[in-house]
Design a protein around this motif. Structure first.
Motif, PDB file in Angstrom:
ATOM      1  N   LYS A  30       0.829  -1.208   0.000  1.00 32.90           N
ATOM      2  CA  LYS A  30       0.000   0.000   0.000  1.00 32.90           C
ATOM      3  C   LYS A  30       0.864   1.260   0.000  1.00 32.90           C
ATOM      4  O   LYS A  30       0.412   2.329  -0.426  1.00 32.90           O
ATOM      5  N   ALA A  31       2.087   1.120   0.472  1.00 36.03           N
ATOM      6  CA  ALA A  31       2.985   2.279   0.502  1.00 36.03           C
ATOM      7  C   ALA A  31       3.390   2.728  -0.890  1.00 36.03           C
ATOM      8  O   ALA A  31       3.804   3.878  -1.074  1.00 36.03           O
ATOM      9  N   ILE A  32       3.276   1.855  -1.896  1.00 33.17           N
ATOM     10  CA  ILE A  32       3.678   2.235  -3.264  1.00 33.17           C
ATOM     11  C   ILE A  32       2.539   1.922  -4.259  1.00 33.17           C
ATOM     12  O   ILE A  32       2.784   1.475  -5.379  1.00 33.17           O
ATOM     13  N   GLU A  33       1.290   2.144  -3.875  1.00 34.41           N
ATOM     14  CA  GLU A  33       0.156   1.830  -4.744  1.00 34.41           C
ATOM     15  C   GLU A  33       0.182   2.612  -6.060  1.00 34.41           C
ATOM     16  O   GLU A  33      -0.373   2.163  -7.057  1.00 34.41           O
ATOM     17  N   ASP A  34       0.804   3.781  -6.077  1.00 29.11           N
ATOM     18  CA  ASP A  34       0.914   4.549  -7.313  1.00 29.11           C
ATOM     19  C   ASP A  34       2.027   4.030  -8.232  1.00 29.11           C
ATOM     20  O   ASP A  34       2.122   4.466  -9.382  1.00 29.11           O
ATOM     21  N   ASP A  35       2.862   3.138  -7.721  1.00 25.69           N
ATOM     22  CA  ASP A  35       4.069   2.744  -8.448  1.00 25.69           C
ATOM     23  C   ASP A  35       4.016   1.324  -9.038  1.00 25.69           C
ATOM     24  O   ASP A  35       4.910   0.958  -9.807  1.00 25.69           O
ATOM     25  N   TYR A  36       3.005   0.557  -8.687  1.00 23.67           N
ATOM     26  CA  TYR A  36       2.909  -0.796  -9.252  1.00 23.67           C
ATOM     27  C   TYR A  36       1.450  -1.067  -9.624  1.00 23.67           C
ATOM     28  O   TYR A  36       0.518  -0.404  -9.144  1.00 23.67           O
ATOM     29  N   SER A  37       1.238  -2.053 -10.499  1.00 23.79           N
ATOM     30  CA  SER A  37      -0.109  -2.330 -11.011  1.00 23.79           C
ATOM     31  C   SER A  37      -0.692  -3.651 -10.506  1.00 23.79           C
ATOM     32  O   SER A  37      -1.882  -3.909 -10.713  1.00 23.79           O
ATOM     33  N   GLY A  38       0.087  -4.463  -9.892  1.00 25.90           N
ATOM     34  CA  GLY A  38      -0.385  -5.737  -9.354  1.00 25.90           C
ATOM     35  C   GLY A  38       0.798  -6.631  -9.036  1.00 25.90           C
ATOM     36  O   GLY A  38       1.931  -6.374  -9.463  1.00 25.90           O
ATOM     37  N   TYR A  39       0.545  -7.678  -8.285  1.00 29.47           N
ATOM     38  CA  TYR A  39       1.621  -8.603  -7.952  1.00 29.47           C
ATOM     39  C   TYR A  39       1.036 -10.000  -7.769  1.00 29.47           C
ATOM     40  O   TYR A  39      -0.162 -10.190  -7.549  1.00 29.47           O
ATOM     41  N   GLU A  40       1.908 -10.965  -7.877  1.00 32.56           N
ATOM     42  CA  GLU A  40       1.537 -12.361  -7.661  1.00 32.56           C
ATOM     43  C   GLU A  40       2.742 -13.102  -7.104  1.00 32.56           C
ATOM     44  O   GLU A  40       3.889 -12.787  -7.437  1.00 32.56           O
ATOM     45  N   VAL A  41       2.487 -14.101  -6.260  1.00 35.20           N
ATOM     46  CA  VAL A  41       3.528 -14.977  -5.706  1.00 35.20           C
ATOM     47  C   VAL A  41       3.178 -16.407  -6.097  1.00 35.20           C
ATOM     48  O   VAL A  41       2.044 -16.848  -5.886  1.00 35.20           O
ATOM     49  N   ILE A  73       5.047   0.408 -12.533  1.00 38.56           N
ATOM     50  CA  ILE A  73       4.697   1.719 -13.091  1.00 38.56           C
ATOM     51  C   ILE A  73       5.890   2.656 -12.961  1.00 38.56           C
ATOM     52  O   ILE A  73       6.345   3.253 -13.936  1.00 38.56           O
ATOM     53  N   HIS A  74       6.418   2.785 -11.749  1.00 40.41           N
ATOM     54  CA  HIS A  74       7.630   3.563 -11.490  1.00 40.41           C
ATOM     55  C   HIS A  74       8.685   2.586 -10.957  1.00 40.41           C
ATOM     56  O   HIS A  74       8.658   2.210  -9.783  1.00 40.41           O
ATOM     57  N   GLU A  75       9.650   2.258 -11.813  1.00 43.42           N
ATOM     58  CA  GLU A  75      10.583   1.188 -11.470  1.00 43.42           C
ATOM     59  C   GLU A  75      11.490   1.556 -10.307  1.00 43.42           C
ATOM     60  O   GLU A  75      11.828   0.691  -9.479  1.00 43.42           O
ATOM     61  N   ASP A  76      11.893   2.809 -10.209  1.00 49.63           N
ATOM     62  CA  ASP A  76      12.803   3.173  -9.126  1.00 49.63           C
ATOM     63  C   ASP A  76      12.140   3.008  -7.765  1.00 49.63           C
ATOM     64  O   ASP A  76      12.771   2.553  -6.808  1.00 49.63           O
ATOM     65  N   LYS A  77      10.851   3.336  -7.695  1.00 45.38           N
ATOM     66  CA  LYS A  77      10.145   3.187  -6.414  1.00 45.38           C
ATOM     67  C   LYS A  77       9.967   1.707  -6.072  1.00 45.38           C
ATOM     68  O   LYS A  77      10.102   1.312  -4.903  1.00 45.38           O
TER      69      LYS A  77
END
Length: 273
Positions: A128-139, A155-159
């Motif tokens: 949740k701390a980087i919700e603007d920087d990624y679009s989804g994840y899976e494990v 979305i923002h690779e550096d973050k």
């Protein structure tokens, strides 16, 4: 007188011949052996019987095959001299049937329960701390190597890289990054906003973000009994939601529509019309 002496002498002679068993003046002939009896000499051994001669016209009996005797087991075949290939031990927990690989002390289900699931649950609130920087994840766990893989849309690779470098929770074995187009923050915001969209009396909207890598927002449209001919109005309702997404610069192709209570309809297409 002479006559009496002659008679007496003749009587004496006859008495002597009778005592010897022979006629006077004729020597006794030796007895002949029977012609049918062969008497071997004292120095020659008795002849040995000759072996019987086999006739070539009579078949020679073959030895009887012991394997055909009733009640006796057939002889086992001779083992092949070629060695068998090495056999792998089947892992019953891996879910691959008779071709499952051998993972030694670890199994697929164990890696999922001990490592993958705890990692997914720990990442869900932390991201949740980087919700603007990624679009989804899976494990997930790779079948062959049993590696725990974190896949994340960027979305923002550096973050995202900074987040991964600072991570101190359950470990992963590998990270796979892919480009994202709709951030989690925008998906969440659209799902909340679409629920407030007014489609007319008796019509309700619900929005929810799809977990994982799909970048999808599920839009549920429900109408009550006060709405006449809801199927005829379905396409209009879906178009109103799509126009709302365009106004917000959200991707229309990422919307999935569902007619409550349970019929999903992708991209607003109603199968009943």
């Amino acid at each position: 007188m002479k006559r009496v002496l002659a008679i007496g002498f003749a009587a004496l002679l006859l008495t002597a011949c009778a005592a010897t068993g022979q006629a006077p003046g004729v020597p006794p002939a030796p007895p002949e052996p029977p012609s049918s009896v062969s008497v071997p000499g004292p120095s020659s051994p008795a002849p040995e019987p000759a072996p019987p001669e086999s006739s070539s016209s009579e078949p020679v009996p073959l030895p009887e095959d012991s394997s055909s005797q009733p009640g006796e087991p057939a002889p086992a075949p001779e083992p092949d001299s070629r060695p068998l290939p090495p056999q792998k031990e089947v892992n019953p927990d891996a879910g691959f049937g008779n071709s499952a690989p051998d993972f030694g002390n670890e199994d697929y289900a164990g890696v999922v329960n001990r490592r993958a699931d705890p990692l997914w649950e720990a990442l869900n609130p932390a991201l949740k701390a980087i919700e603007d920087d990624y679009s989804g994840y899976e494990v997930f766990v790779e079948d062959e190597s049993l590696e725990v893989v974190l896949e994340i849309g960027v979305i923002h690779e550096d973050k995202v890289d900074q987040f991964l470098a600072d991570w101190t929770g359950p470990a992963w074995d590998r990270v796979e990054k892919s480009p994202g187009s709709w951030s989690v923050a925008e998906q969440e915001a659209f799902a909340a906003a679409v629920a407030k969209l007014d489609l007319g009396p008796g019509v309700e909207l619900y929005g929810s973000r799809e977990l994982g890598m799909g970048e999808m927002v599920l839009v549920t449209i429900r109408s009550d009994d006060t709405v006449s001919e809801p199927q005829a109005q379905w396409d209009g309702w879906c178009q109103r939601v799509k126009d709302f997404a365009k106004e917000r610069n959200n991707p229309v192709e990422m919307l999935v529509f569902m007619d409550a209570p349970s019929r999903p309809i992708s991209n607003g297409s109603n199968p009943d019309t």
